[in-house]
Design a protein around this motif. Structure first.
Motif, mmCIF file in Angstrom:
data_model
loop_
_atom_site.group_PDB
_atom_site.id
_atom_site.type_symbol
_atom_site.label_atom_id
_atom_site.label_comp_id
_atom_site.label_asym_id
_atom_site.label_seq_id
_atom_site.Cartn_x
_atom_site.Cartn_y
_atom_site.Cartn_z
ATOM 1 N N GLY A 10 38.065 35.198 36.707
ATOM 2 C CA GLY A 10 36.996 35.868 37.455
ATOM 3 C C GLY A 10 35.689 35.097 37.486
ATOM 4 O O GLY A 10 34.778 35.452 38.217
ATOM 5 N N VAL A 11 35.562 34.071 36.662
ATOM 6 C CA VAL A 11 34.289 33.365 36.551
ATOM 7 C C VAL A 11 34.102 32.408 37.722
ATOM 8 O O VAL A 11 34.857 31.468 37.897
ATOM 9 C CB VAL A 11 34.196 32.596 35.212
ATOM 10 N N GLN A 12 33.077 32.684 38.527
ATOM 11 C CA GLN A 12 32.759 31.841 39.675
ATOM 12 C C GLN A 12 31.273 31.963 39.935
ATOM 13 O O GLN A 12 30.714 33.065 39.881
ATOM 14 C CB GLN A 12 33.498 32.361 40.902
ATOM 15 N N VAL A 15 29.822 34.658 42.665
ATOM 16 C CA VAL A 15 30.291 36.048 42.620
ATOM 17 C C VAL A 15 29.194 36.928 42.014
ATOM 18 O O VAL A 15 28.625 36.573 40.983
ATOM 19 C CB VAL A 15 31.613 36.130 41.809
ATOM 20 N N ALA A 17 27.219 39.556 39.756
ATOM 21 C CA ALA A 17 27.420 39.813 38.322
ATOM 22 C C ALA A 17 28.341 41.009 38.071
ATOM 23 O O ALA A 17 29.210 40.949 37.197
ATOM 24 C CB ALA A 17 26.070 40.029 37.645
ATOM 25 N N ALA A 20 31.903 40.026 38.746
ATOM 26 C CA ALA A 20 32.369 39.095 37.706
ATOM 27 C C ALA A 20 32.690 39.858 36.418
ATOM 28 O O ALA A 20 33.680 39.556 35.738
ATOM 29 C CB ALA A 20 31.312 38.026 37.450
ATOM 30 N N ARG A 21 31.882 40.877 36.085
ATOM 31 C CA ARG A 21 32.095 41.675 34.870
ATOM 32 C C ARG A 21 33.426 42.428 34.969
ATOM 33 O O ARG A 21 34.238 42.415 34.039
ATOM 34 C CB ARG A 21 30.937 42.667 34.712
ATOM 35 N N ARG A 23 35.984 41.719 36.915
ATOM 36 C CA ARG A 23 37.100 40.763 36.919
ATOM 37 C C ARG A 23 37.389 40.228 35.522
ATOM 38 O O ARG A 23 38.548 40.003 35.175
ATOM 39 C CB ARG A 23 36.794 39.609 37.879
ATOM 40 N N GLY A 24 36.348 40.048 34.711
ATOM 41 C CA GLY A 24 36.552 39.592 33.324
ATOM 42 C C GLY A 24 37.389 40.590 32.541
ATOM 43 O O GLY A 24 38.281 40.206 31.771
ATOM 44 N N ASP A 27 40.986 40.458 33.753
ATOM 45 C CA ASP A 27 41.663 39.277 33.189
ATOM 46 C C ASP A 27 42.074 39.519 31.737
ATOM 47 O O ASP A 27 43.144 39.076 31.303
ATOM 48 C CB ASP A 27 40.753 38.048 33.290
ATOM 49 N N ARG B 63 40.681 34.040 44.567
ATOM 50 C CA ARG B 63 40.764 34.757 43.278
ATOM 51 C C ARG B 63 42.232 34.943 42.872
ATOM 52 O O ARG B 63 42.599 34.706 41.729
ATOM 53 C CB ARG B 63 40.038 36.094 43.415
#
Lengths: 109, 109
Positions: A10-12, A15, A17, A20-21, A23-24, A27, B63
């Motif tokens: 998810g880190v890009q 994206v 914040a 990204a949070r 998606r982290g 994952d 993604r």
């Protein structure tokens, strides 16, 4: 050196914040799911070997029906769509039966 | 009163003890998988709502490719067939994209 497994997918840079949070966390759950599925296949491999030794058939419709009923009930408690849970179990069992058939072939060969 | 969720699906009078033991562990992992999948869909629902608010498209091929590469690498570490991990992720993402499309439709309605 980093491998793809070390990089949260998810880190890009571009994206937002919040995305990204989320998606982290997705994952992290996916890593847990992969590890649990690996343990599950170790157990079903042991089941396949046991069945091959005992000459039992690779699939067991009664057991599958009981598993489906139980997972549907658990899904309702866990707020997961029971239809999805049933499709998921069928997807996993499909793979397991393929493994069992291969074990049975190796055993008779 | 017992519900189907309380009864381990592997427990049966006529099953050898070794098979019943393995099935009991499979049932425990399945309960864990159902609960993790439920949490995963809560997160992807939040992603879908975020994307709908921001007018972002429901699916994101870049993604998905990063997720696939990461899960394949994790699977190798976890001794899970990477082909199966990839099929599993595609199966879950299919369901997620269906949810996202429904959220986007509700949002524009």
């Amino acid at each position: 050196m980093t491998s793809p497994a070390d990089l949260p997918a998810g880190v890009q840079a571009d994206v937002p914040a919040e995305l990204a949070r989320l998606r982290g966390s997705i994952d992290n759950l996916d890593a847990a799911l992969v590890h649990l599925l690996s343990e599950r296949f170790k157990l079903t491999r042991a089941v396949g070997e046991f069945k091959a030794r005992q000459g039992l058939p690779p699939s067991d419709k009664g057991r599958e029906e009981r598993q489906t009923a139980r997972l549907r009930a658990l899904s309702e408690q866990a707020e997961l769509d029971p239809e999805f849970a049933e499709k998921f179990l069928a997807f996993v069992i499909d793979e397991v039966v393929r493994h069992h058939e291969a074990i049975a072939r190796d055993h008779t060969a």
